[in-house]
Design a protein around this motif. Structure first.
Motif, PDB file in Angstrom:
ATOM      1  N   ARG A 184       0.850  -1.186   0.000  1.00  0.00           N
ATOM      2  CA  ARG A 184       0.000   0.000   0.000  1.00  0.00           C
ATOM      3  C   ARG A 184       0.890   1.241   0.000  1.00  0.00           C
ATOM      4  O   ARG A 184       1.828   1.347   0.806  1.00  0.00           O
ATOM      5  CB  ARG A 184      -0.905   0.021   1.244  1.00  0.00           C
ATOM      6  CG  ARG A 184      -1.860  -1.146   1.344  1.00  0.00           C
ATOM      7  CD  ARG A 184      -2.968  -1.062   0.314  1.00  0.00           C
ATOM      8  NE  ARG A 184      -3.912  -2.160   0.460  1.00  0.00           N
ATOM      9  CZ  ARG A 184      -3.863  -3.300  -0.211  1.00  0.00           C
ATOM     10  NH1 ARG A 184      -2.906  -3.477  -1.114  1.00  0.00           N
ATOM     11  NH2 ARG A 184      -4.752  -4.254  -0.018  1.00  0.00           N
ATOM     12  N   PRO A 206      -0.964   7.502   1.701  1.00  0.00           N
ATOM     13  CA  PRO A 206      -2.046   8.321   1.121  1.00  0.00           C
ATOM     14  C   PRO A 206      -1.552   9.710   0.699  1.00  0.00           C
ATOM     15  O   PRO A 206      -0.682  10.305   1.327  1.00  0.00           O
ATOM     16  CB  PRO A 206      -3.061   8.413   2.260  1.00  0.00           C
ATOM     17  CG  PRO A 206      -2.764   7.249   3.145  1.00  0.00           C
ATOM     18  CD  PRO A 206      -1.288   7.039   3.055  1.00  0.00           C
ATOM     19  N   ASN A 207      -2.094  10.199  -0.396  1.00  0.00           N
ATOM     20  CA  ASN A 207      -1.894  11.548  -0.937  1.00  0.00           C
ATOM     21  C   ASN A 207      -0.523  11.734  -1.562  1.00  0.00           C
ATOM     22  O   ASN A 207      -0.399  12.182  -2.704  1.00  0.00           O
ATOM     23  CB  ASN A 207      -2.127  12.616   0.133  1.00  0.00           C
ATOM     24  CG  ASN A 207      -3.529  12.539   0.721  1.00  0.00           C
ATOM     25  OD1 ASN A 207      -4.493  12.243   0.011  1.00  0.00           O
ATOM     26  ND2 ASN A 207      -3.645  12.777   2.020  1.00  0.00           N
ATOM     27  N   ALA A 266       2.350   9.305  -1.501  1.00  0.00           N
ATOM     28  CA  ALA A 266       2.951   8.067  -2.016  1.00  0.00           C
ATOM     29  C   ALA A 266       4.469   8.081  -1.913  1.00  0.00           C
ATOM     30  O   ALA A 266       5.151   7.471  -2.731  1.00  0.00           O
ATOM     31  CB  ALA A 266       2.518   7.820  -3.462  1.00  0.00           C
ATOM     32  N   CYS A 287      -3.950  -1.722   5.595  1.00  0.00           N
ATOM     33  CA  CYS A 287      -4.745  -0.595   5.103  1.00  0.00           C
ATOM     34  C   CYS A 287      -4.374   0.647   5.887  1.00  0.00           C
ATOM     35  O   CYS A 287      -4.384   0.635   7.134  1.00  0.00           O
ATOM     36  CB  CYS A 287      -6.234  -0.893   5.236  1.00  0.00           C
ATOM     37  SG  CYS A 287      -7.311   0.457   4.673  1.00  0.00           S
ATOM     38  N   PHE A 288      -4.050   1.756   5.175  1.00  0.00           N
ATOM     39  CA  PHE A 288      -3.733   3.034   5.782  1.00  0.00           C
ATOM     40  C   PHE A 288      -5.018   3.775   6.146  1.00  0.00           C
ATOM     41  O   PHE A 288      -6.059   3.616   5.494  1.00  0.00           O
ATOM     42  CB  PHE A 288      -2.923   3.899   4.821  1.00  0.00           C
ATOM     43  CG  PHE A 288      -1.433   3.684   4.904  1.00  0.00           C
ATOM     44  CD1 PHE A 288      -0.740   4.020   6.052  1.00  0.00           C
ATOM     45  CD2 PHE A 288      -0.733   3.171   3.826  1.00  0.00           C
ATOM     46  CE1 PHE A 288       0.624   3.851   6.135  1.00  0.00           C
ATOM     47  CE2 PHE A 288       0.632   2.997   3.894  1.00  0.00           C
ATOM     48  CZ  PHE A 288       1.315   3.326   5.058  1.00  0.00           C
ATOM     49  N   SER A 289      -4.916   4.611   7.164  1.00  0.00           N
ATOM     50  CA  SER A 289      -5.974   5.585   7.429  1.00  0.00           C
ATOM     51  C   SER A 289      -5.846   6.738   6.434  1.00  0.00           C
ATOM     52  O   SER A 289      -4.891   6.791   5.650  1.00  0.00           O
ATOM     53  CB  SER A 289      -5.888   6.097   8.862  1.00  0.00           C
ATOM     54  OG  SER A 289      -4.645   6.738   9.087  1.00  0.00           O
ATOM     55  N   ASN A 290      -6.775   7.679   6.455  1.00  0.00           N
ATOM     56  CA  ASN A 290      -6.767   8.766   5.473  1.00  0.00           C
ATOM     57  C   ASN A 290      -5.509   9.623   5.564  1.00  0.00           C
ATOM     58  O   ASN A 290      -4.966  10.055   4.544  1.00  0.00           O
ATOM     59  CB  ASN A 290      -8.003   9.645   5.655  1.00  0.00           C
ATOM     60  CG  ASN A 290      -9.255   8.973   5.110  1.00  0.00           C
ATOM     61  OD1 ASN A 290      -9.189   7.872   4.573  1.00  0.00           O
ATOM     62  ND2 ASN A 290     -10.388   9.632   5.253  1.00  0.00           N
ATOM     63  N   ASP A 291      -5.034   9.900   6.766  1.00  0.00           N
ATOM     64  CA  ASP A 291      -3.841  10.720   6.911  1.00  0.00           C
ATOM     65  C   ASP A 291      -2.560   9.908   6.944  1.00  0.00           C
ATOM     66  O   ASP A 291      -1.465  10.474   6.949  1.00  0.00           O
ATOM     67  CB  ASP A 291      -3.939  11.565   8.185  1.00  0.00           C
ATOM     68  CG  ASP A 291      -4.182  10.706   9.426  1.00  0.00           C
ATOM     69  OD1 ASP A 291      -4.228   9.461   9.293  1.00  0.00           O
ATOM     70  OD2 ASP A 291      -4.323  11.288  10.530  1.00  0.00           O
ATOM     71  N   GLY A 292      -2.647   8.589   6.949  1.00  0.00           N
ATOM     72  CA  GLY A 292      -1.469   7.738   6.962  1.00  0.00           C
ATOM     73  C   GLY A 292      -0.792   7.616   8.307  1.00  0.00           C
ATOM     74  O   GLY A 292       0.233   6.938   8.406  1.00  0.00           O
ATOM     75  N   PRO A 316     -13.606   5.638   4.485  1.00  0.00           N
ATOM     76  CA  PRO A 316     -12.884   6.822   3.994  1.00  0.00           C
ATOM     77  C   PRO A 316     -13.406   8.157   4.506  1.00  0.00           C
ATOM     78  O   PRO A 316     -12.708   9.165   4.369  1.00  0.00           O
ATOM     79  CB  PRO A 316     -13.037   6.717   2.472  1.00  0.00           C
ATOM     80  CG  PRO A 316     -13.398   5.297   2.208  1.00  0.00           C
ATOM     81  CD  PRO A 316     -14.206   4.868   3.395  1.00  0.00           C
ATOM     82  N   GLN A 321     -13.518   7.810  10.620  1.00  0.00           N
ATOM     83  CA  GLN A 321     -12.217   7.159  10.633  1.00  0.00           C
ATOM     84  C   GLN A 321     -12.056   6.176  11.788  1.00  0.00           C
ATOM     85  O   GLN A 321     -11.301   5.207  11.655  1.00  0.00           O
ATOM     86  CB  GLN A 321     -11.112   8.220  10.687  1.00  0.00           C
ATOM     87  CG  GLN A 321     -10.801   8.855   9.345  1.00  0.00           C
ATOM     88  CD  GLN A 321     -10.167   7.884   8.371  1.00  0.00           C
ATOM     89  OE1 GLN A 321      -8.992   7.570   8.449  1.00  0.00           O
ATOM     90  NE2 GLN A 321     -10.967   7.389   7.441  1.00  0.00           N
TER      91      GLN A 321
END
Length: 546
Positions: free
Chosen positions: A280, A283-284, A286, A324-329, A368, A373
């Protein structure tokens, strides 16, 4: 009058001359007729009556026969001297010899074919008369065919003689040697009730070293290893900081930059001792890569600078299946075959909390939405999708409609709904927090779809089907199959190869069971690139620049 008479009258001399002239003409005509050849228009016929003959003879060059001829007469040898230069076999109707049609029904052929595959013998199909009479010869294992009386797969096979049964006893005797046992009597040679196995002392001596070697990570004993010289740079920033010294703006809007098909492999990350099950991107931005492996470890890697392993997370006893990452990583979830789902801090490596239902979690997914969250979903081996609350650690909802293990969870329609696929070869859509299926898709041609990815435009779902193709479903209300979008050319049967899109949505890519990468054009469904990469226990990177 005298003149007329003199003109028409002939003298004796004139008559003699005319007679001589006629004779000469007749003699010439007779000589011409004798010089002509004789012409006979009638064909030659045999004087023998064929109806009285015992055999009919035909020419080898005949293509049509006006009357019925027995097969014995057709197969008679050609009369006369043989042609030494001819290679044709007698009575040859195909290039390699003579072929006869056999009247054999399809069901009979299938029966004999399956019988041969199961028992090793079958009836000889050329002996039709014997087959009809029941005394057919067999091909294959003839001894077994005789022992089984030529039984097919649909016939009852002779039972094997088992051990003799003990006497039931006398119904009038309740105790003693001849006591009545009835249907509970056993067989000769049985050892029911007799303890088996090594003696008790041997069991203890064998169990002691196993206990000493047993090292399992219990809940609360998770560890982490940082693989760098310092966790902070000269400004006090960790690897969570997005690098700004690159040629590309990592914080730009996804899809704003043009993407290209990769041309070569530029780097390979190696560090796992077993196969990698999932990767993975952060997020945002990479700029980090998270990987989980069958060696029960999770690693995070640098993507752009040194491309080395930054941290290893150790906390599972068995292979890790999904992350799996959260939205803010800042946090991520990991699902393992040890039946635990663990929440980790990405920066410090601390295990925050562990969750379990006693079943194997196959897939985990954060909701998401920013306000949701603390909620995540987990697809398990018991055919259920379980909804957890991170704050309380309790199960808040169960979605129980599938008939097989749940493989994927994908949020669609602005995260109000999610789509799941399972080993039951179906696709189901759900309203979030409502355990009722709103769309059920199951067709006879469908295969299991162990990997699903949402298109960047949020309108389509690309599903990796195990019949070696990628199928596309709509992500809106109807969830219909897009029959014109079908991507083939790769082999994935038996493997859960992940599907992904380029950020601008122009290209779709997939892995291959042979270790290759395939790239297609999204609009035309044309295979653009087949990149061969051989990687073992590692992660590879490809150059996406032109």
């Amino acid at each position: 009058m005298d003149q007329l008479v003199s003109e028409y009258a002939s003298t004796s001399e004139d008559s003699d001359d005319q007679t001589a002239l006629k004779r000469s003409n007749q003699s010439k005509t007779s000589t011409q007729i004798t010089k002509r050849s004789k012409i006979d228009l009638a064909p030659e016929v045999s004087l023998e009556d064929q109806r009285l003959s015992n055999a009919f003879y035909t020419k080898p060059t005949d293509t049509e026969i006006a009357f019925n001829i027995p097969y014995e007469d057709l197969s008679r040898p050609v009369n006369g001297p043989s042609n030494p230069f001819s290679t044709r076999v007698m009575n040859q109707n195909v290039l390699t010899g003579h072929v006869e049609e056999q009247v054999y029904s399809e069901i009979a052929f299938k029966t004999q074919q399956r019988t041969f595959a199961s028992f090793g013998y079958a009836r000889d199909p050329t002996l039709l008369d014997n087959v009809a009479s029941g005394s057919a010869e067999f091909v294959g294992n003839v001894e077994k065919a005789i022992a089984m009386n030529g039984a097919t797969i649909y016939d009852p096979t002779p039972k094997k003689s088992g051990p003799a049964r003990l006497p039931k006893g006398d119904s009038a005797v309740l105790e003693g040697e001849n006591a009545y046992k009835g249907p509970w009597t056993g067989y000769h040679g049985e050892s029911i009730g007799t303890p088996v196995g090594p003696p008790e002392g041997a069991i203890r001596t064998q169990a002691e070293p196993v206990q000493n070697l047993k090292k399992q990570v219990e809940v609360g004993q998770e560890t982490t290893v940082f693989h760098g010289q310092s966790e902070f740079d000269y400004q006090g920033r960790t690897y969570m900081h997005v690098p700004l010294d690159l040629d590309v703006n990592l914080l730009s809007e996804p899809g704003s930059q043009e993407c290209f098909i990769p041309k070569r492999c530029i780097h390979t990350w190696s560090g796992h001792t077993k196969g990698v099950s999932a990767i993975r991107l952060f997020p945002n931005s990479a700029h980090l890569l998270l990987s989980c492996s069958l060696d029960s470890k999770i690693k995070i890697w640098d993507v752009y600078h040194d491309r080395r392993c930054l941290r290893t997370y150790i906390g599972h006893n068995k292979a890790v299946r999904d992350v799996c990452f959260s939205n803010d990583g800042r946090r991520f979830l990991s699902a393992s075959y040890d039946k635990y789902i663990k929440l980790w801090d990405t920066e410090t490596g601390q295990c925050i909390k562990a969750f379990t239902t006693g079943k194997l979690p196959y897939v985990v997914k954060f909701n998401p939405d920013e306000d949701k969250q603390p909620i995540f979903l987990a697809g398990c081996s018991d055919k259920k999708i379980v909804q957890f609350d991170i704050n309380t650690g309790e199960v808040t909802q169960e979605y129980d409609q599938h008939l097989g293990a749940v493989n994927t969870i994908t949020f669609v329609d602005e995260n109000r709904r999610f789509v799941t696929t399972s080993d039951d070869k179906t696709l189901r859509a759900w309203e979030f927090d409502i355990p009722v299926v709103i769309k059920y898709i199951a067709e006879p041609h469908m295969h299991s779809m162990p990997a699903v990815t949402l298109h960047p435009n949020k309108k389509w779902l690309a599903c990796q089907s195990l019949d070696n193709q990628i199928v596309v479903y709509g992500a809106k209300d109807r969830f219909r199959l897009h029959r014109k979008k079908r991507f083939t050319g790769h082999l994935v049967a038996g493997y859960a190869c992940q599907v992904n899109f380029s950020p601008d949505g122009r290209f779709i890519m997939s892995g291959d069971s042979e270790g290759n990468m395939c790239y297609w054009d999204w609009k035309t469904c044309k295979l653009l690139k087949y990149l061969s990469v051989t990687i073992r226990n590692g992660v590879f990177a490809v150059d996406l620049a032109e």
